[in-house]
Structure formats: structure tokens, C-alpha cells
Scaffold this active site. Structure first.
Site, PDB file in Angstrom:
ATOM      1  N   ALA A 145       0.858  -1.186   0.000  1.00 30.17           N
ATOM      2  CA  ALA A 145       0.000   0.000   0.000  1.00 30.17           C
ATOM      3  C   ALA A 145       0.890   1.231   0.000  1.00 30.17           C
ATOM      4  CB  ALA A 145      -0.919   0.004   1.220  1.00 30.17           C
TER       5      ALA A 145
ATOM      6  N   ALA B 164       0.627   5.681   0.589  1.00 35.21           N
ATOM      7  CA  ALA B 164      -0.164   6.857   0.958  1.00 35.21           C
ATOM      8  C   ALA B 164       0.675   8.099   0.730  1.00 35.21           C
ATOM      9  CB  ALA B 164      -0.633   6.746   2.403  1.00 35.21           C
ATOM     10  N   SER B 165       0.168   9.235   1.162  1.00 37.05           N
ATOM     11  CA  SER B 165       0.823  10.505   0.856  1.00 37.05           C
ATOM     12  C   SER B 165       2.150  10.671   1.576  1.00 37.05           C
ATOM     13  CB  SER B 165      -0.109  11.665   1.218  1.00 37.05           C
ATOM     14  OG  SER B 165      -0.533  11.545   2.561  1.00 37.05           O
TER      15      SER B 165
ATOM     16  N   ALA C 120       3.810   7.898   3.361  1.00 37.09           N
ATOM     17  CA  ALA C 120       4.579   6.662   3.565  1.00 37.09           C
ATOM     18  C   ALA C 120       4.047   5.572   2.663  1.00 37.09           C
ATOM     19  CB  ALA C 120       4.476   6.233   5.032  1.00 37.09           C
ATOM     20  N   GLN C 121       4.762   4.449   2.666  1.00 34.70           N
ATOM     21  CA  GLN C 121       4.293   3.254   1.993  1.00 34.70           C
ATOM     22  C   GLN C 121       4.586   2.053   2.874  1.00 34.70           C
ATOM     23  OE1 GLN C 121       6.708   4.115  -1.516  1.00 34.70           O
ATOM     24  NE2 GLN C 121       7.764   2.148  -1.226  1.00 34.70           N
TER      25      GLN C 121
ATOM     26  N   LYS D  30       5.963   0.373   7.883  1.00 31.20           N
ATOM     27  CA  LYS D  30       5.456   1.641   7.352  1.00 31.20           C
ATOM     28  C   LYS D  30       6.638   2.584   7.263  1.00 31.20           C
ATOM     29  CE  LYS D  30       1.924   5.195   8.158  1.00 31.20           C
ATOM     30  NZ  LYS D  30       0.831   5.638   9.060  1.00 31.20           N
TER      31      LYS D  30
ATOM     32  N   ASP E 147      -9.872   8.731  11.951  1.00 30.59           N
ATOM     33  CA  ASP E 147      -9.955   8.472  10.514  1.00 30.59           C
ATOM     34  C   ASP E 147     -10.327   7.009  10.265  1.00 30.59           C
ATOM     35  OD1 ASP E 147      -9.796   9.085   7.831  1.00 30.59           O
ATOM     36  OD2 ASP E 147      -7.647   8.695   7.687  1.00 30.59           O
TER      37      ASP E 147
END
Length: 559
Positions: A136, A138-139, A141-142, A157, A292
Site C-alpha cells: 500500500a 499513501a501521501s 509513507a508506503q 510503514k 480516521d
């Protein structure tokens, strides 16, 4: 503007931001806040061609697309704005919510060096297996899946290399731009851009610290200690730091894959009730909640538990605030408009509002649900309607409440997806009654009474000393009464400026008259020194006159 934004280190990023805004049809905004003049003074090229295809998009789509193109900071800003249901209408919230995981992953070679530095050893020594293909992205991290030498599956992460410098530059620009927007775009002032950017800055810096995220996860896990309905992955602190988070892998069904939930034979209705119970406990009992809880952060375990990950964004509610939330929700569920109005007026703070009209509108709003069965009430939609009512009065919610309402909206939406008959009101009712009863329980009353009594004793003990100081100050003639009135202060500033111009005007007239007398006195024109003195006086008078004209012109522009 030039002094605050025209720094060499940020001009390149500033040009990129302006270019993207113009391309998506926001050239007028770029002009009005002064970005164009900054770049032109710096010798940067500003292209003003607006794409017709972009202009055919709706405004929410264009804003979301621009934020996605501008990179991680603006993607996160969009995600934070998606929580501000009190500021933005539903169509904007829905569009900005699409910014989840909108950034492509980096190749493993680009993060290998940073990962080794964070681990303190080559990854091959720490892990028996490390999947170089991210699971996955994201903005900020990955995530990569790995296996320890003892066989445990973990997730890494990894923060994007160099992202902190980019984010800090963007935050500097956003802080200054928000101030300029408030000053130059009065129609946007009601959205409190400076306050939103400040909240966003705190949130983003916290999210960039992955160790802080792990502490958030462990704090919530402690609140659920002894319960078997929730799974929060354990943290491997020996490898976790600010830019790396190593946690146990959650082997569950992602929240978006409802077909897989059915294939696993899980009870959707039970999962919906369990998820509601978890979130309601976080918000109303613990006062510390996952802010979230979208489907990407939720997993349904095959044993019926609910796995929760990604605690970078959390919300906190004080005891007093939790009681207010309980009062509001209880008033909505039980159709008590006065209770709802009292809470909203408390949240309005010192903002002037027509209380009678607000109470009337709230009564009409609550009355439309009178007689509706409890199972048909939608708490999330009711809270959304309440925030829309607040927007009509130009009122905004505190940041912690905006996060809470967003969590409720997401929770109810996920619950309805799992079970169309999901009854949020019935799930919330026991929590609300418990919070209200705890507020007036003997132990709570005793605690508040003791706190108030101690405060009164402290005040009474210090009162004689304060009175003595007051009397002594009065005897010495040092007692002063300070009264500040904004209107009078503005009037005083105008008078002060007018007086300054008058003084300079008198000085200008005196210089002209004095210089004329000097130059026409006996020997004035024939004496070199008298001539120079007269010319100097005329030059000074000219400068003063130019200053007066410029001051009058500038005040006319700002009036």
C-alpha cells in the site's frame, strides 16, 4: 508579500503551486492573493492559459485534482478539510474524501538506504523475508510486508525519503497564504483559513512522527484491555522510530471487501454493532478516538474481531466536551430541541448570534424527527444537518468536534454498508445515558464539588492580599483603568494619521516660506551658502509634499 514569500528556498515551490492553481482554473485566486506579482518580481514565468477541459469540471473536482497533483502536503490538507463538515457542504466533503491513498509508491531502491539507517542494520539481517513490492502507498509513507526470523508476520510503514523538507516548505507557504487570504479575500474569511492551516500543521507534524502514531495505538489498546472484540497490532519498538513503524501484520478482510465478508461466513449485523460499540466507547467513554476510521483502516477478522490500524490522526475530547456531545446526541435522539440549542450556543462561544432565531430553527429541525421510530434515525445525517445549520449562522465547530462528527459519519456509513438495518441511534443510546448519569453520579459530583471548594478557598485566601495591593496602588495614585474599544482605537489611528499629515504639511509650508525668505534676503541670491540653504529647504519641502500625496493615495486605496 515579497518580503515574506520571496525567499529563494521557496520560490520554486511557489511557482509550482501557482502553476497548478492556474491550470485548474484558479488564476483569479492567484492574482488576488498576490502570487503572480511575487513570481514576476522574482523573474519567474507565470503561464495564464486555463485548460477548457479543466474548467468544465465542477469546483470540488478541480480542487481535489489540484491538491492531488500538488503532492503529499496538499493531499493531507484535503483529507483534513474532508473532516470539517462544519465548514464545507456535503458535495465538497464527498469529493475531498476521495483523496485517500492518492499517491503512487516509490520503488524499493529509493527507500533502501533510509530503511537501513532506521533499522541500524541491513534489512536482510533483521528480516527473514522482505517484500520489495509495497502492499500500500499513501501521501507520507508506503507499507511493505516482511517476516521476522521467529516467523511472525510484520508490516513496515516507511516514511518517504526527503518528505519532511517538502512538507515544511509547504507548511511555511500555507501559513503565510492563509493570512493573505484572510486579509485580501473577505468572502473566504468565514472559513477561517488561518485556523484550519494551524490545525492542519499540528496534525500533519504529528502524523509524520511514526513513533507518536505507535504511542497513540498503544494508548487506545490499553483502553480496550481485556476486551476480545478489537485487534490493535503490537508495535516492535526495537525498530520503530520517527520515520519507521514496524507492527504486527493484521491478517483480516479489508473493510471495502464486503463480498469476502460474506464468503467468510461472518455476521454483517454483528460486525456493524461491534464496530459501533468500539467507536462509541472511544468517543464517549475514553475521550480518545481514532479520527480516521475509513474502510482502508478497518479489517474484519475471521474470528469476529475488528482490526484497526493507522492511528496517525486521533481526536481527544475532555470530560466536559464529552458531556456536551452526549447532551447533543441525547437531545437529537429524544427530540429535545432546547438541549440541542443549549449545546450549540455553548459551542458558538463569544460569537454574536440571534439566539431566538437559532432556537426556533433547531426546534423545527428536531420536530421533523418527532414520531420517527428510533431505528430509522440516522445520527450521522442528523449531525451533518446540524453542522449545515451552523454554517448558515457562520458558526464553526472546534477542531476536536469536527473530527468527532466525521468519525460518526464514517461509522454510520460503514455500518449501513454492512447492515442496511443498522440502528446507530439504538447503539448510541446506552452510551449517552451512561455518560449523562456518570456526570451526576455521587462520585462525580463530589469530585467537582471538591474542586470548586478548593478554588473558592484559594480565592478567599488570596483576597485580602489582592485588596491590600489595590488600596496601596490607589493611595500612590498608580491605580489605572484600561478600557479598549476597537472602534475608538480605529478612530484614534485615523486622527493620528491626519495629525501627522497636518504637521508635515505645516513643516512643508514653513520650509517653502523660509527658503523663499532666505533666497530673497540681502545677499541671498548672490551668496553661495544662502542659495544652497534655500535650495535644500525647497528639496525638503518637495519630499514632504510627495510623502503627503502618497499617504493620501494609499489611505484611499485601503478605505
Amino acid at each position: 508579500m515579497w518580503e515574506t514569500l520571496g525567499t529563494v528556498r521557496d520560490l520554486g515551490r511557489l511557482q509550482e503551486i501557482a502553476g497548478v492553481l492556474i491550470r485548474y482554473g484558479f488564476g483569479d485566486v492567484v492574482r488576488r492573493i498576490g502570487l503572480a506579482s511575487v513570481l514576476e518580481r522574482a523573474g519567474r514565468l507565470v503561464r495564464w492559459n486555463d485548460s477548457q477541459q479543466m474548467l468544465r469540471m465542477t469546483a470540488p473536482v478541480r480542487v481535489r485534482s489540484a491538491m492531488q497533483e500538488l503532492g503529499p502536503t496538499f493531499v493531507k490538507l484535503g483529507q483534513v478539510l474532508a473532516t470539517r463538515v462544519d465548514l464545507l457542504p456535503p458535495e465538497w466533503i464527498a469529493e475531498l474524501s476521495e483523496l485517500q491513498n492518492a499517491v503512487p509508491a516509490l520503488p524499493y531502491a529509493a527507500i533502501r538506504e533510509q530503511l537501513q539507517a532506521d533499522l541500524g542494520a541491513p534489512p536482510a539481517q533483521v528480516f527473514a523475508f522482505l517484500d520489495e513490492t509495497p502492499m500500500a502507498a499513501a501521501s507520507l509513507a508506503q507499507a511493505h510486508r516482511a517476516r521476522l526470523h521467529d516467523g511472525r508476520e510484520v508490516v513496515l510503514k516507511i516514511r518517504r525519503p526527503g518528505i519532511r523538507d517538502v512538507v515544511e516548505a509547504d507548511l511555511r507557504l500555507l501559513a503565510r497564504l492563509s493570512e493573505i487570504v484572510e486579509a485580501r479575500l473577505p468572502d473566504l474569511r468565514r472559513y477561517r483559513p488561518a485556523e484550519v492551516v494551524q490545525q492542519f500543521t499540528v496534525s500533519l507534524r504529528s502524523e509524520m512522527d511514526f513513533a507518536a502514531e505507535c504511542r497513540n495505538a498503544e494508548r487506545i489498546a490499553r483502553n480496550f484491555e481485556g476486551r476480545d472484540d478489537i485487534l490493535i497490532p503490537s508495535v516492535h519498538w526495537q525498530w520503530t522510530c520517527e520515520s519507521l513503524n514496524v507492527q504486527d501484520f493484521v491478517d483480516g478482510i479489508p473493510g471495502r471487501k464486503l463480498d469476502a465478508v460474506d464468503d467468510a461466513g461472518l455476521d454483517r449485523a454483528a460486525l456493524a454493532r461491534r464496530g459501533a460499540d468500539i467507536v462509541l466507547k472511544m468517543v464517549l467513554e475514553d475521550g480518545y478516538f481514532h479520527a480516521d476510521p475509513h474502510p482502508g483502516n478497518i479489517f474484519y477478522m475471521r474470528d469476529g474481531r475488528i482490526g484497526v490500524i493507522d492511528f496517525g490522526m486521533v481526536g481527544a475530547l475532555s470530560e466536559a466536551r464529552r458531556f456536551q456531545v452526549a447532551q447533543l446526541l441525547h437531545g437529537l435522539v429524544e427530540q429535545e430541541p432546547q438541549a440541542v440549542a443549549d449545546v450549540l450556543l455553548d459551542w458558538a462561544g463569544g460569537v454574536e448570534v440571534d439566539e431566538a432565531r437559532l432556537q426556533q430553527d433547531i426546534s423545527q429541525f428536531v420536530d421533523q424527527y418527532r414520531g420517527v421510530p428510533l431505528k430509522d434515525l440516522r445520527i450521522g445525517l442528523m449531525l451533518g444537518d446540524i453542522t449545515q445549520l451552523l454554517r448558515s449562522y457562520s458558526l464553526t465547530l472546534p477542531a476536536d468536534l469536527a473530527l468527532m462528527i466525521k468519525a460518526f459519519l464514517t461509522l454510520e456509513g460503514m455500518g449501513r454498508q454492512l447492515d442496511p438495518d443498522f440502528d446507530m441511534a439504538s447503539a448510541a443510546r446506552p452510551f449517552l445515558e451512561r455518560v449523562v448519569m456518570q456526570r451526576y453520579a455521587p462520585k462525580a459530583l463530589l469530585k467537582r464539588g471538591r474542586r470548586s471548594l478548593l478554588g473558592m478557598l484559594d480565592f478567599a485566601g488570596e483576597l485580602p492580599r489582592d485588596l491590600r495591593r489595590l488600596v496601596q496602588a490607589a493611595r500612590r495614585g498608580q491605580l489605572k483603568l484600561k478600557v479598549e474599544t476597537t472602534a475608538l482605537q480605529g478612530f484614534g489611528d485615523q486622527v493620528n494619521r491626519a495629525a501627522n499629515r497636518l504637521v508635515v504639511g505645516v513643516i512643508t509650508a514653513a520650509l517653502i516660506i523660509g527658503s523663499s525668505i532666505v533666497m530673497h534676503s540681502v545677499g541671498g541670491l548672490s551668496s553661495r551658502w544662502f542659495l544652497a540653504l534655500g535650495l535644500l529647504g525647497f528639496v525638503g519641502a518637495g519630499i514632504c509634499g510627495v510623502w503627503i500625496l502618497f499617504s493620501i493615495w494609499r489611505s484611499g486605496r485601503h478605505s
